[in-house]
Scaffold this active site. Structure first.
Site, PDB file in Angstrom:
ATOM      1  N   HIS A 123      -3.455  -4.848   0.608  1.00  0.00           N
ATOM      2  CA  HIS A 123      -2.842  -5.386   1.830  1.00  0.00           C
ATOM      3  C   HIS A 123      -2.934  -6.914   1.831  1.00  0.00           C
ATOM      4  CE1 HIS A 123      -2.292  -1.669   4.337  1.00  0.00           C
ATOM      5  NE2 HIS A 123      -3.125  -1.204   3.412  1.00  0.00           N
ATOM      6  N   CYS A 129       0.828  -1.202   0.000  1.00  0.00           N
ATOM      7  CA  CYS A 129       0.000   0.000   0.000  1.00  0.00           C
ATOM      8  C   CYS A 129       0.870   1.262   0.000  1.00  0.00           C
ATOM      9  CB  CYS A 129      -0.984  -0.033   1.166  1.00  0.00           C
ATOM     10  SG  CYS A 129      -2.331   1.163   0.995  1.00  0.00           S
ATOM     11  N   GLU A 172      -1.771  -8.894   3.859  1.00  0.00           N
ATOM     12  CA  GLU A 172      -1.838  -9.413   5.230  1.00  0.00           C
ATOM     13  C   GLU A 172      -3.239  -9.403   5.819  1.00  0.00           C
ATOM     14  OE1 GLU A 172      -1.094  -4.944   5.843  1.00  0.00           O
ATOM     15  OE2 GLU A 172      -0.784  -6.473   4.309  1.00  0.00           O
TER      16      GLU A 172
END
Length: 269
Positions: free
Chosen positions: A236, A131, A238
């Protein structure tokens, strides 16, 4: 995945909390400047068999002066670098002035991360941006950003929805003949989360675009040309399980990054 020997140590740039602009007036430790790693980033790396190591930032107000911190020592000691998401990139970092006081960004973090990026690049270590990490990679090598998509690209999708945060999502289109596309044979599109109001305007020289949002052309992934692994994604990885069902299977990207780091580590052992 079990941890492998030798252990892969991955540096992670610090997110920075400034007490001058607290989200909550909690007192105590919240009156101090904090450097932190988001849990999901750490677990993303650990899940793939690596150990994350946060690299702290310093500025002129720190007890340790920038002149006393040689980031090349981190680059020499660690095997790769991940750039976390977080605060806006300051427009001054790419030669502009803020068009809105809310978008002044974090110049301290910019300068620290740009120096960190070049230290790892010079050491030949892989770098992966998430990001904001994609955006600062682009800026570090001469690219520019849209300070606010909604203002400057009014026909674009809503790339950030604070009410649903990481549940906001859209399609991306993988670009042919790129390393990212090669990770997903026979796949041309995927769905990713979207939590950003800024985006790449001018791609840095020497970088190729690996994915875009098909509805508005916003750049979603870039990679530096050449043998070095320097790449980033606008979403993202994650923030959702890598099941490959509702979203793109991000674990393939993370594993490709870490395999490269492990191969380079073995080659220089």
């Amino acid at each position: 995945m079990p941890f492998l020997t030798p252990t892969l140590l991955v540096g992670v740039s610090a997110r920075i909390y400034y007490p001058a602009t607290p989200v909550l007036d909690l007192g105590g430790v919240w009156t101090k400047t904090l450097h932190y790693m988001e849990q999901s980033v750490a677990q993303m790396l650990m899940r793939c068999g690596a150990l994350p190591v946060m690299v702290p930032a310093v500025d002129e107000r720190s007890l340790v002066r920038p002149s006393e911190l040689n980031l090349s020592h981190y680059a020499a000691s660690l095997d790769a670098l991940v750039l976390q998401g977080g605060n806006d990139v300051a427009p001054e970092s790419y030669g502009e002035t803020p068009i809105n006081a809310l978008w002044q960004g974090d110049l301290v973090r910019d300068q620290y991360e740009i120096a960190l990026i070049h230290a790892f690049a010079q050491a030949g270590k892989p770098v992966f941006g998430i990001c904001r990490g994609l955006q600062i990679l682009n800026v570090a090598f001469g690219g520019t950003l849209w300070q606010d998509i909604k203002t400057q690209v009014p026909d674009a999708l809503d790339h950030v929805r604070r009410d649903i945060y990481d549940q906001n999502a859209h399609e991306i289109e993988l670009q042919g003949s790129t390393r990212l596309q090669a990770l997903y044979p026979q796949v041309s599109r995927g769905r990713v989360n979207s939590i950003h109001h800024q985006a790449i305007k001018q791609v840095a020289p020497g970088f190729v675009v690996e994915a875009v949002c098909p509805e508005d052309g916003i750049v979603e992934a870039i990679r530096r040309e050449g043998e070095a692994y320097i790449a980033g994604v606008q979403w993202h990885p994650e923030f959702h399980a890598p099941d490959g069902k509702t979203h793109l299977d991000d674990q393939r990207i993370v594993m490709d990054f870490l395999r490269t780091a492990r191969r380079l580590k073995a080659a220089h052992a």
